[in-house]
Write an enzyme that holds these catalytic residues in place. Structure first.
Site, PDB file in Angstrom:
ATOM      1  N   LYS A  26     -20.153  15.160 -44.643  1.00 49.26           N
ATOM      2  CA  LYS A  26     -19.165  15.449 -43.602  1.00 49.26           C
ATOM      3  C   LYS A  26     -17.881  14.696 -43.943  1.00 49.26           C
ATOM      4  O   LYS A  26     -17.933  13.540 -44.371  1.00 49.26           O
ATOM      5  CB  LYS A  26     -19.722  14.984 -42.251  1.00 49.26           C
ATOM      6  CG  LYS A  26     -18.837  15.327 -41.059  1.00 49.26           C
ATOM      7  CD  LYS A  26     -19.526  14.936 -39.743  1.00 49.26           C
ATOM      8  CE  LYS A  26     -18.711  15.310 -38.524  1.00 49.26           C
ATOM      9  NZ  LYS A  26     -19.398  14.995 -37.258  1.00 49.26           N
ATOM     10  N   SER A  67     -20.015  18.742 -34.022  1.00 54.60           N
ATOM     11  CA  SER A  67     -18.925  18.772 -34.964  1.00 54.60           C
ATOM     12  C   SER A  67     -19.313  18.748 -36.437  1.00 54.60           C
ATOM     13  O   SER A  67     -18.478  19.017 -37.292  1.00 54.60           O
ATOM     14  CB  SER A  67     -18.007  17.582 -34.683  1.00 54.60           C
ATOM     15  OG  SER A  67     -18.685  16.368 -34.966  1.00 54.60           O
ATOM     16  N   SER A  70     -23.490  15.883 -32.307  1.00 60.42           N
ATOM     17  CA  SER A  70     -22.875  16.565 -33.455  1.00 60.42           C
ATOM     18  C   SER A  70     -23.726  16.723 -34.697  1.00 60.42           C
ATOM     19  O   SER A  70     -23.333  17.430 -35.618  1.00 60.42           O
ATOM     20  CB  SER A  70     -21.584  15.862 -33.845  1.00 60.42           C
ATOM     21  OG  SER A  70     -20.564  16.269 -32.963  1.00 60.42           O
TER      22      SER A  70
HETATM   23  N1  GLN Z   1     -19.261  17.768 -28.555  1.00 65.38           N
HETATM   24  C1  GLN Z   1     -19.116  16.378 -28.333  1.00 65.38           C
HETATM   25  C2  GLN Z   1     -17.656  15.991 -28.348  1.00 65.38           C
HETATM   26  O1  GLN Z   1     -16.878  16.837 -28.551  1.00 65.38           O
HETATM   27  C3  GLN Z   1     -19.899  15.592 -29.353  1.00 65.38           C
HETATM   28  C4  GLN Z   1     -19.236  15.447 -30.652  1.00 65.38           C
HETATM   29  C5  GLN Z   1     -19.932  14.532 -31.588  1.00 65.38           C
HETATM   30  O2  GLN Z   1     -21.116  14.243 -31.446  1.00 65.38           O
HETATM   31  N2  GLN Z   1     -19.171  14.030 -32.547  1.00 65.38           N
HETATM   32  O3  GLN Z   1     -17.284  14.877 -28.162  1.00 65.38           O
END
Ligand code: GLN
Length: 493
Positions: free
Chosen positions: A78, A153, A177
């Site tokens: 990532k 994400s 994410s």
């Molecule tokens: N969807 C959540 C957010 O937008 C989690 C994102 C994540 O785990 N990085 O914050």
């Protein structure tokens, strides 16, 4: 089966016995990338040349019978992890030109274990999002249905593994994410306990929630990759100095005698019937394998989305203050004063969702509002932690869906951030409590989209999650090797 579809374990054996070389394996994965990447769009930076050098090195070690646990295995990362000499954008224009001068600790660890780093994969900007549509550069497609999101994400990580464009990947999870894109793409994802894996060199989003974890094709690979990643690091004071168990030994230990808790609030209105059906089928499989199933309650679940989006945004507003055009990445040419330059840089560099979070977070922390928002959210967080403590007094692992629905259509929720936030309801409490959480595939929707089962454990109970996940994987025996959205695209051997 094609090389690019095989697991770390299978490939490790083939490499060790010299049935295949690391350079050949890399070529097979690069051919697959050539064949499918135009459709999937998982990569932000592909480093084929760097990967070739690493593969040649791996072959030299393998020829001598040496090399670590990942020797010669091609992985994607990532783009939130600092990689020395390799661009790290975080999916943001503000870091578009940023080339880190050092490696994250996990990057050092996988390199020491012999991994071949293919490149950096797409993500929501600064890891803020649930669909990967908030990336400033490319939006990956779900390999199972290319008109659907791959989740976020860590969408590029999950999509690259599902599509055969990497054997495994490393993602980050602040509120789901790793687990949510793994669920949407039909791969296995683990968010380890807070403190289990060093975050040195992970670009911070919300420091009290962020954790790095493995995204793989199967449970055994997940345990293997965590083995390499886990452990104390002097450079991250939040990493815990506690022995790392041998995760591989836990994978086949079964569920006999384990008590699995179904949080009743997780089986509520809003859970899509086909998701619930797949989850309940997996629960029956676990019961059949000897687990005891009990119902538990996590009564403060309904407040987790509100608490999370205050806490995560507050921390983000502070963490992202460092992106000012002076030290990293993009700098605006406009602006006669320092203040004007900061302002122009940040206006140009950050996307809408990141700005929204910075504004929410700054507001929630500002004097006069702190007590009403940040402090209140922190109190709710304590209640959520208490909920889990009570639940784990009566069961060993919590079982539920990862996400209330399968992946949705691209574009469907981009103009409705609140609905997107609400879709995180089943994953964010795990982070608020610092617990380990995992996603393992448990079925498909009527339109052919994968559905994931979520397992949550008490602190440092990753071994139990692996054991439960493995039973689901073995008993259901789903074939996840050929994502329907990529049929016919091929890509070599
Ligand atoms: N969807 C959540 C957010 O937008 C989690 C994102 C994540 O785990 N990085 O914050």
């Amino acid at each position: 089966m094609e090389l690019y579809n095989r697991t770390i374990q299978e490939l490790g054996n083939m490499l060790a016995s010299r049935q295949v070389s690391s350079v050949e394996l890399l070529q097979a994965v690069l051919d697959r990338i050539t064949a499918v990447e135009g459709t999937v769009q998982a990569y932000l930076t592909l480093d084929a040349e760097g990967a070739r050098h690493q593969a040649e090195n791996a072959d030299r070690l393998l020829a001598k019978g040496e090399g670590g646990m990942l020797c010669g295995i091609p992985l994607s990362l990532k783009d939130v992890l600092c990689t020395k000499g390799l661009r790290t954008t975080c999916g943001s224009k503000i870091l578009e030109p940023f080339v880190p001068p050092y490696n994250a600790t996990v990057v050092e660890k996988i390199k020491d274990a012999g991994a071949v780093i293919l490149g950096k994969v797409s993500m929501d900007e600064f890891a803020m999002g649930s669909s990967n549509e908030n990336c400033a550069f490319s939006v990956p497609r779900n390999p199972w249905r290319t008109d659907c999101v791959c989740g976020g994400s860590s969408g590029g990580s999950a999509a690259s593994v599902a599509a055969g464009e990497a054997v495994a990947s490393i993602g980050s999870d602040t509120g789901g994410s790793i687990r949510q894109p793994a669920s949407h793409c039909g791969v296995v994802g683990l968010k380890p306990t807070y403190g289990r894996v060093s975050r040195y060199g992970l670009v911070a989003y919300a420091s009290s929630l962020d954790q790095l974890g493995p995204i793989t094709r199967n449970v055994a690979d997940n345990a293997l990759l965590l083995q390499v990643m886990a452990g104390h690091d002097q450079r991250d004071s939040t990493s815990v100095d506690r022995p790392v168990p041998h995760y591989g030994s836990a994978v086949e230990s079964g569920v006999k005698g384990l008590r699995l808790g179904l949080p009743k609030e997780y089986f509520a209105k809003g859970l899509a019937p086909e998701v619930e059906a797949a989850v309940r089928q997996a629960i029956e499989v676990l019961r059949g394998a000897g687990a005891e199933i009990v119902t538990v309650s996590l009564p403060h679940t309904e407040y987790c989305v509100a608490a999370y989006y205050i806490i995560a945004s507050a921390e983000a507003s502070s963490n992202l203050a460092r992106f000012d055009g002076v030290r990293y990445g993009h700098r605006a040419q406009e602006g006669d004063t320092l203040q004007a330059m900061y302002s122009a840089t940040r206006s140009q560099g950050f996307g809408d969702e990141v700005k929204r979070r910075i504004i929410i977070g700054t507001y929630a922390l500002s004097s006069g509002y702190y007590d009403a928002y940040y402090k209140k959210a922190s109190q709710v967080r304590s209640l959520i932690i208490d909920d889990y403590q009570q639940a784990f007094a009566t069961c060993d692992v919590l079982v539920s869906a990862v996400a209330p629905t399968p992946a949705w259509r691209l574009g469907e929720m981009v103009d409705d951030p609140l609905s997107m936030y609400l879709s995180d309801i089943l994953t964010i409490s795990t982070n608020l409590a610092g617990l380990p959480g995992m996603s393992v595939p448990c079925g498909f929707s009527s339109t052919g989209l994968p559905i994931g089962l979520q397992l949550q454990g008490a602190h440092f109970q990753e071994e139990r999650l692996f054991a439960v996940a493995r039973v689901v994987e073995r008993e259901l025996g789903l074939d996840l090797s050929q994502p329907a959205g990529l049929t016919g695209l091929g890509g070599g051997r």
